[in-house]
Design an enzyme around this catalytic site. Structure first.
Site, mmCIF file in Angstrom:
data_model
loop_
_atom_site.group_PDB
_atom_site.id
_atom_site.type_symbol
_atom_site.label_atom_id
_atom_site.label_comp_id
_atom_site.label_asym_id
_atom_site.label_seq_id
_atom_site.Cartn_x
_atom_site.Cartn_y
_atom_site.Cartn_z
ATOM 1 N N GLY A 3 0.773 -1.232 0.000
ATOM 2 C CA GLY A 3 0.000 0.000 0.000
ATOM 3 C C GLY A 3 0.804 1.281 0.000
ATOM 4 O O GLY A 3 0.323 2.319 0.449
ATOM 5 N N SER A 4 2.031 1.251 -0.557
ATOM 6 C CA SER A 4 2.815 2.487 -0.531
ATOM 7 C C SER A 4 2.217 3.552 -1.462
ATOM 8 O O SER A 4 2.303 4.745 -1.170
ATOM 9 C CB SER A 4 4.277 2.210 -0.892
ATOM 10 O OG SER A 4 4.417 1.853 -2.246
ATOM 11 N N ASN A 5 1.591 3.132 -2.559
ATOM 12 C CA ASN A 5 0.922 4.123 -3.417
ATOM 13 C C ASN A 5 -0.285 4.718 -2.713
ATOM 14 O O ASN A 5 -0.542 5.926 -2.809
ATOM 15 C CB ASN A 5 0.511 3.496 -4.749
ATOM 16 C CG ASN A 5 1.665 3.471 -5.732
ATOM 17 O OD1 ASN A 5 2.010 4.493 -6.300
ATOM 18 N ND2 ASN A 5 2.286 2.314 -5.891
ATOM 19 N N LYS A 46 -8.522 -13.374 -11.089
ATOM 20 C CA LYS A 46 -9.713 -12.508 -11.130
ATOM 21 C C LYS A 46 -10.602 -12.856 -9.946
ATOM 22 O O LYS A 46 -10.358 -13.851 -9.261
ATOM 23 C CB LYS A 46 -10.471 -12.718 -12.442
ATOM 24 C CG LYS A 46 -10.993 -14.144 -12.600
ATOM 25 C CD LYS A 46 -11.794 -14.320 -13.878
ATOM 26 C CE LYS A 46 -12.349 -15.749 -13.949
ATOM 27 N NZ LYS A 46 -13.145 -16.012 -15.119
ATOM 28 N N MET A 106 -3.900 -6.916 -7.661
ATOM 29 C CA MET A 106 -3.266 -7.934 -8.506
ATOM 30 C C MET A 106 -4.245 -8.840 -9.255
ATOM 31 O O MET A 106 -3.879 -9.931 -9.666
ATOM 32 C CB MET A 106 -2.306 -8.779 -7.658
ATOM 33 C CG MET A 106 -1.182 -7.970 -7.018
ATOM 34 S SD MET A 106 -0.237 -6.976 -8.191
ATOM 35 C CE MET A 106 0.717 -8.263 -8.975
ATOM 36 N N ARG A 107 -5.474 -8.399 -9.444
ATOM 37 C CA ARG A 107 -6.426 -9.206 -10.212
ATOM 38 C C ARG A 107 -6.995 -8.422 -11.379
ATOM 39 O O ARG A 107 -7.053 -7.189 -11.327
ATOM 40 C CB ARG A 107 -7.580 -9.666 -9.309
ATOM 41 C CG ARG A 107 -7.146 -10.717 -8.326
ATOM 42 C CD ARG A 107 -8.226 -11.028 -7.328
ATOM 43 N NE ARG A 107 -7.645 -11.786 -6.235
ATOM 44 C CZ ARG A 107 -7.631 -13.117 -6.165
ATOM 45 N NH1 ARG A 107 -8.228 -13.832 -7.091
ATOM 46 N NH2 ARG A 107 -7.050 -13.727 -5.153
ATOM 47 N N ILE A 109 -9.802 -6.860 -13.751
ATOM 48 C CA ILE A 109 -11.118 -6.266 -13.543
ATOM 49 C C ILE A 109 -12.022 -6.762 -14.678
ATOM 50 O O ILE A 109 -11.637 -6.708 -15.853
ATOM 51 C CB ILE A 109 -10.995 -4.724 -13.580
ATOM 52 C CG1 ILE A 109 -10.139 -4.222 -12.411
ATOM 53 C CG2 ILE A 109 -12.349 -4.045 -13.612
ATOM 54 C CD1 ILE A 109 -10.733 -4.392 -11.053
ATOM 55 N N ASN A 156 -5.434 2.845 -12.865
ATOM 56 C CA ASN A 156 -4.420 1.925 -12.350
ATOM 57 C C ASN A 156 -3.052 2.573 -12.507
ATOM 58 O O ASN A 156 -2.846 3.418 -13.381
ATOM 59 C CB ASN A 156 -4.463 0.626 -13.161
ATOM 60 C CG ASN A 156 -3.464 -0.400 -12.665
ATOM 61 O OD1 ASN A 156 -3.299 -0.603 -11.458
ATOM 62 N ND2 ASN A 156 -2.778 -1.057 -13.588
ATOM 63 N N HIS A 186 0.915 1.338 -13.210
ATOM 64 C CA HIS A 186 1.671 0.166 -13.656
ATOM 65 C C HIS A 186 3.161 0.531 -13.711
ATOM 66 O O HIS A 186 3.520 1.603 -14.212
ATOM 67 C CB HIS A 186 1.185 -0.262 -15.046
ATOM 68 C CG HIS A 186 1.901 -1.485 -15.534
ATOM 69 N ND1 HIS A 186 1.557 -2.746 -15.117
ATOM 70 C CD2 HIS A 186 2.968 -1.636 -16.353
ATOM 71 C CE1 HIS A 186 2.374 -3.618 -15.662
ATOM 72 N NE2 HIS A 186 3.237 -2.978 -16.422
HETATM 73 C C1 GRF Z 1 3.370 -0.884 -7.700
HETATM 74 O O1 GRF Z 1 4.669 -1.062 -8.187
HETATM 75 C C2 GRF Z 1 2.386 -0.701 -8.813
HETATM 76 O O2 GRF Z 1 2.913 -0.130 -9.950
HETATM 77 C C3 GRF Z 1 1.960 -2.116 -9.096
HETATM 78 O O3 GRF Z 1 1.950 -2.761 -7.849
HETATM 79 C C4 GRF Z 1 2.861 -2.115 -6.952
HETATM 80 C C5 GRF Z 1 2.091 -1.766 -5.722
HETATM 81 O O4 GRF Z 1 2.893 -1.318 -4.687
HETATM 82 N N1 GRF Z 1 0.677 -2.113 -9.790
HETATM 83 P P1 GRF Z 1 2.231 -0.708 -3.353
HETATM 84 O O5 GRF Z 1 1.345 -1.775 -2.740
HETATM 85 O O6 GRF Z 1 1.481 0.523 -3.714
HETATM 86 O O7 GRF Z 1 3.412 -0.423 -2.475
#
Ligand code: GRF
Length: 196
Positions: free
Chosen positions: A17-19, A70, A97-98, A100, A114, A116
């Site tokens: 969840g760093s994003n 999925k 990671m699934r 949609i 999303n 990526h």
């Molecule tokens: C990120 O590298 C993002 O690009 C990919 O999954 C990773 C998620 O990282 N889709 P986090 O859980 O947000 O740290």
């Protein structure tokens, strides 16, 4: 001019969840006019849920069912219902990671985004930083895009470049890409929030 109401976000994630953390901080610091209505994960002990709960946000595990890539149709219908009940306007995939599928795509047309870890259309799919390294790329990066029915194929909103440096490992390259992600994602969401 009247101030726009905060954009109501629903966050989906499977990992640390760093994003999401970067998005939450941008909201708190007034850089992103949005409100996190709900955080959902297909992984019961995902760090993203702990992080959301620690911030007092609604966070729930959604049992994915028997498939690996999925959600089971019943689970995806439940996902749609949870997001709609929470009055979510934009669904934000943050390390989800699934794939949609139709129920979500029909309920939230052009309202799912999303991030990526590559410069799409290069290196779609898993572990894109490894693909970039093994493919001998000298530049890679990250992409924020709308989600469609394909694998990392929807219309691109923005990209940020990251150099591949001599001596990089998969870990060092992924870490550098994540720094770029944490700047790009909140900025793109802020743009979407302002453009309503
Ligand atoms: C990120 O590298 C993002 O690009 C990919 O999954 C990773 C998620 O990282 N889709 P986090 O859980 O947000 O740290």
């Amino acid at each position: 001019m009247q101030k726009l109401a905060p954009l109501k976000l629903g966050i989906l994630g499977s990992g640390k969840g760093s994003n999401f953390k970067a998005i939450a901080e941008a909201i708190e610091e007034g850089r992103l006019n949005a409100e996190v209505r709900i955080v959902l994960s297909d992984v019961e002990d995902a760090g993203i849920l702990d992080y959301a709960r620690a911030r007092g946000l609604r966070a729930e595990f959604l049992a994915p069912g028997r498939f690996r890539t999925k959600l089971e149709p019943e689970a995806e219908a439940r996902l749609v219902a949870l997001l709609q009940e929470a009055q979510v306007e934009l669904v934000v995939l943050a390390g989800y990671m699934r794939m949609i599928k139709a129920p979500m795509l029909e309920a939230f047309p052009r309202r799912i985004v999303n991030i990526h870890p590559s410069l799409l259309p290069k290196f779609p799919g898993l572990a894109s930083w490894k693909q970039a390294l093994e493919g001998g790329a000298t530049v890679t990066g990250c992409t924020v895009h709308y989600v469609d029915g394909g694998m990392d194929t929807g219309p691109i909103l923005a990209q940020s470049e990251v150099p591949v440096l001599p001596g990089d490992t998969a870990e060092s390259l992924h870490a550098r890409i994540q720094v770029a992600e944490h700047a790009l994602y909140p900025a793109v969401l802020a743009r979407l929030a302002a453009a309503r």
